[in-house]
Scaffold this motif. Structure first.
Motif, short mmCIF file in Angstrom:
data_model
loop_
_atom_site.label_atom_id
_atom_site.label_comp_id
_atom_site.label_asym_id
_atom_site.label_seq_id
_atom_site.Cartn_x
_atom_site.Cartn_y
_atom_site.Cartn_z
N ILE A 62 -23.24 45.07 -44.43
CA ILE A 62 -22.15 44.89 -43.47
C ILE A 62 -21.44 46.24 -43.33
O ILE A 62 -21.13 46.89 -44.33
CB ILE A 62 -21.17 43.82 -43.99
CG1 ILE A 62 -21.88 42.45 -43.98
CG2 ILE A 62 -19.89 43.78 -43.15
CD1 ILE A 62 -21.22 41.40 -44.78
N ASP A 63 -21.21 46.64 -42.08
CA ASP A 63 -20.40 47.84 -41.84
C ASP A 63 -19.02 47.36 -41.41
O ASP A 63 -18.85 46.82 -40.31
CB ASP A 63 -21.06 48.71 -40.76
CG ASP A 63 -20.37 50.07 -40.63
OD1 ASP A 63 -19.18 50.16 -40.97
OD2 ASP A 63 -21.03 51.04 -40.19
N SER A 64 -18.04 47.55 -42.27
CA SER A 64 -16.70 46.99 -42.03
C SER A 64 -15.80 47.84 -41.15
O SER A 64 -14.61 47.54 -41.01
CB SER A 64 -15.99 46.74 -43.38
OG SER A 64 -16.62 45.70 -44.07
N HIS A 65 -16.35 48.90 -40.56
CA HIS A 65 -15.52 49.68 -39.62
C HIS A 65 -16.43 50.43 -38.65
O HIS A 65 -17.03 51.44 -39.01
CB HIS A 65 -14.61 50.65 -40.38
CG HIS A 65 -13.57 51.27 -39.50
ND1 HIS A 65 -12.23 51.30 -39.85
CD2 HIS A 65 -13.64 51.87 -38.29
CE1 HIS A 65 -11.53 51.90 -38.90
NE2 HIS A 65 -12.37 52.26 -37.94
N VAL A 66 -16.51 49.91 -37.43
CA VAL A 66 -17.30 50.59 -36.39
C VAL A 66 -16.52 50.56 -35.08
O VAL A 66 -15.52 49.84 -34.96
CB VAL A 66 -18.67 49.90 -36.16
CG1 VAL A 66 -19.49 49.83 -37.43
CG2 VAL A 66 -18.50 48.51 -35.56
N HIS A 67 -16.99 51.34 -34.12
CA HIS A 67 -16.47 51.25 -32.74
C HIS A 67 -17.70 51.15 -31.84
O HIS A 67 -18.35 52.15 -31.54
CB HIS A 67 -15.62 52.47 -32.40
CG HIS A 67 -14.39 52.56 -33.25
ND1 HIS A 67 -13.23 51.89 -32.95
CD2 HIS A 67 -14.17 53.19 -34.43
CE1 HIS A 67 -12.33 52.12 -33.90
NE2 HIS A 67 -12.88 52.91 -34.82
N LEU A 68 -18.03 49.92 -31.44
CA LEU A 68 -19.29 49.67 -30.74
C LEU A 68 -19.38 50.34 -29.38
O LEU A 68 -20.47 50.57 -28.87
CB LEU A 68 -19.50 48.15 -30.58
CG LEU A 68 -19.87 47.41 -31.87
CD1 LEU A 68 -19.80 45.90 -31.64
CD2 LEU A 68 -21.25 47.80 -32.39
N CYS A 69 -18.23 50.66 -28.78
CA CYS A 69 -18.24 51.27 -27.44
C CYS A 69 -18.53 52.77 -27.46
O CYS A 69 -18.73 53.37 -26.41
CB CYS A 69 -16.88 51.08 -26.76
SG CYS A 69 -16.62 49.42 -26.24
N MET A 70 -18.49 53.37 -28.63
CA MET A 70 -18.69 54.81 -28.72
C MET A 70 -19.96 55.11 -29.51
O MET A 70 -20.24 54.44 -30.50
CB MET A 70 -17.52 55.48 -29.45
CG MET A 70 -16.18 55.33 -28.76
SD MET A 70 -16.10 56.22 -27.20
CE MET A 70 -16.14 57.93 -27.76
N SER A 71 -20.73 56.11 -29.07
CA SER A 71 -21.85 56.57 -29.88
C SER A 71 -21.33 57.71 -30.75
O SER A 71 -20.20 58.13 -30.60
CB SER A 71 -22.99 57.06 -28.99
OG SER A 71 -22.65 58.30 -28.42
N GLY A 72 -22.17 58.21 -31.63
CA GLY A 72 -21.74 59.32 -32.49
C GLY A 72 -21.93 60.68 -31.84
O GLY A 72 -21.87 61.71 -32.52
N VAL A 109 -20.89 43.53 -38.36
CA VAL A 109 -20.00 44.68 -38.21
C VAL A 109 -18.59 44.19 -37.88
O VAL A 109 -18.40 43.12 -37.31
CB VAL A 109 -20.47 45.64 -37.09
CG1 VAL A 109 -21.80 46.28 -37.44
CG2 VAL A 109 -20.55 44.94 -35.74
N ARG A 110 -17.63 45.01 -38.27
CA ARG A 110 -16.23 44.74 -37.90
C ARG A 110 -15.80 45.89 -36.99
O ARG A 110 -15.77 47.05 -37.41
CB ARG A 110 -15.36 44.68 -39.16
CG ARG A 110 -13.92 44.27 -38.89
CD ARG A 110 -13.12 44.11 -40.18
NE ARG A 110 -12.94 45.36 -40.88
CZ ARG A 110 -11.85 45.70 -41.57
NH1 ARG A 110 -10.83 44.86 -41.66
NH2 ARG A 110 -11.78 46.84 -42.19
#
Ligand SMILES: [Zn+2]
Length: 398
Positions: A62-72, A109-110
């Motif tokens: 589980i990744d508890s901190h992501v921002h799905l709208c942004m790529s890296g 993911v969160r």
């Protein structure tokens, strides 16, 4: 007739943080683990056997901190485009990010928020998500104080309304409430703190509302003061927490407040800055300081949940989990402890009961990675199989 399957595992990491077990058999009935035992003790002749004898089995991550709208991406033009995109432009990118998470064994993911609540809309509307079998928890738009950091992922309360008032009347069907309570970390001056954005009283009122509606409060906070305000208010998790200091870590251990350190963001900054520049030097120092804090947190018994802040510059969805696991291990975690931060601790934080640990009575949802545990976490980049409730899910990853 119930179907019984035996999974033969060369090595097992069960998600509890306990030692790796060798030559293990899991008996699975109708998608549920019924027993976990040493290979010699099971009579499996009549059952179907799935052989992962040369592989390591571990719980899904589980990744508890992501921002799905942004790529890296580190391309400023591409980042600006992503930040301003409408839902129709961005939904394909969100799907792509979810697929990447799945391909690294991240099954939940969160999301920490985006400017237009696209991740929330995607979670609510987009049909593919059901086929993908990934758990998505979203914050919608985060909250920050007007004139302070946070506009990239949220909005301030409207004029003349308190934070609690706007949250109480917010129609967004979010899973958790995200508050931004500090600035970003300086890359020019080591350890420079920003002031808290909100007071203890303001955040306490938010926590009361959150409790009433069954939501948790995640707080972006770097530095001693922004963190102590969030802790005193009774927030559920501290995100980033750079330079929060040992006193705050002690309070977190006592109160059971979860820390999501996102150390790999600083590693990525260091790698993207020009060698010899101030920013390169300061981001290296920031990372080292964060690793010292993680080591202290382990010593004090703070619950750490793995989160990457994927979508931040140089932090890529899916593969960033490998980077963050490596950093936890560098800071003194054993491999099973690092896995626990991304399995059990993440599942507890997101409130997903089916994930987290592999034990009798739990769903047979697990990853198989090639080779012995010494190959982890790098071997997550070539997962042999993913099983969800006893069924192989690998076909969905293509
Ligand atoms: Zn974030």
């Amino acid at each position: 007739m119930s179907e019984t399957v035996i999974v033969n595992a060369g090595w097992l990491i069960d998600g509890t943080g306990g030692p790796v077990r060798k030559n293990i058999r899991l008996r699975i009935e109708n998608g549920i683990i019924r027993s976990i035992s040493d290979s010699e003790s099971v009579d499996f002749r009549k059952d179907r056997v799935i052989d992962f004898g040369s592989d390591t089995i571990l719980p899904c991550l589980i990744d508890s901190h992501v921002h799905l709208c942004m790529s890296g991406t580190d391309d400023p033009v591409a980042r600006e485009k992503q930040l301003g995109a409408g839902f129709d432009e961005i939904k394909g990118l969100i799907s792509e990010h979810i697929k990447r998470h799945l391909s690294y064994g991240v099954l939940a993911v969160r999301d920490g928020g985006d400017r237009y609540a696209h991740a929330l809309r995607y979670r609510n509307e987009y049909i593919d998500i059901k086929k993908m079998q990934i758990g998505i928890r979203v914050a919608g738009r985060a909250w920050h104080r007007a004139g302070r950091y946070g506009g990239l992922i949220g909005r301030p309360p409207q004029e003349n309304y308190s934070l609690a008032e706007v949250i109480q009347t917010d129609p967004e069907e979010k899973d958790h409430i995200k508050i931004v309570n500090s600035g970003l970390n300086s890359l020019k001056e080591f350890g420079k703190e920003t002031l808290p954005q909100f007071s203890v009283e303001e955040l306490s009122d938010v926590v009361k509302i959150a409790l009433k509606c069954g939501r948790r409060v995640m707080v972006h906070a770097n530095g001693k003061k922004p963190v102590v305000v969030a802790l005193e208010a009774g927030c559920d998790s501290i995100e980033h927490g750079f330079f929060m200091g040992a006193e705050n870590l002690k309070i977190m251990a006592e109160k059971g407040i979860v820390w999501v350190p996102t150390a790999c963001t600083m590693k990525a900054y260091a790698e993207h800055m020009k060698p010899g520049s101030v920013e390169h030097e300061v981001s290296r120092m920031n990372l080292d300081h964060q690793l010292e804090q993680i080591s202290k947190a382990r010593e004090l018994g703070v619950t750490v949940a793995l989160g990457t802040d994927a979508g931040s510059i140089g932090v890529h969805h899916g593969s960033a989990v490998i980077e963050e696991l490596k950093l936890l291990i560098t800071a003194g975690y054993s491999l099973p402890e690092a896995v626990k931060s991304s399995s059990k601790n993440g599942a507890d934080l997101l409130g997903i009961n089916d994930f987290g640990i592999l034990a009798s009575g739990k769903p047979a949802t697990f990853l198989a990675v090639k080779g012995d545990p010494s190959k982890l976490p790098a071997s997550l980049s070539a997962i042999q199989a993913i099983y969800i409730n006893g069924t192989p899910a690998s076909g969905r990853l293509k």
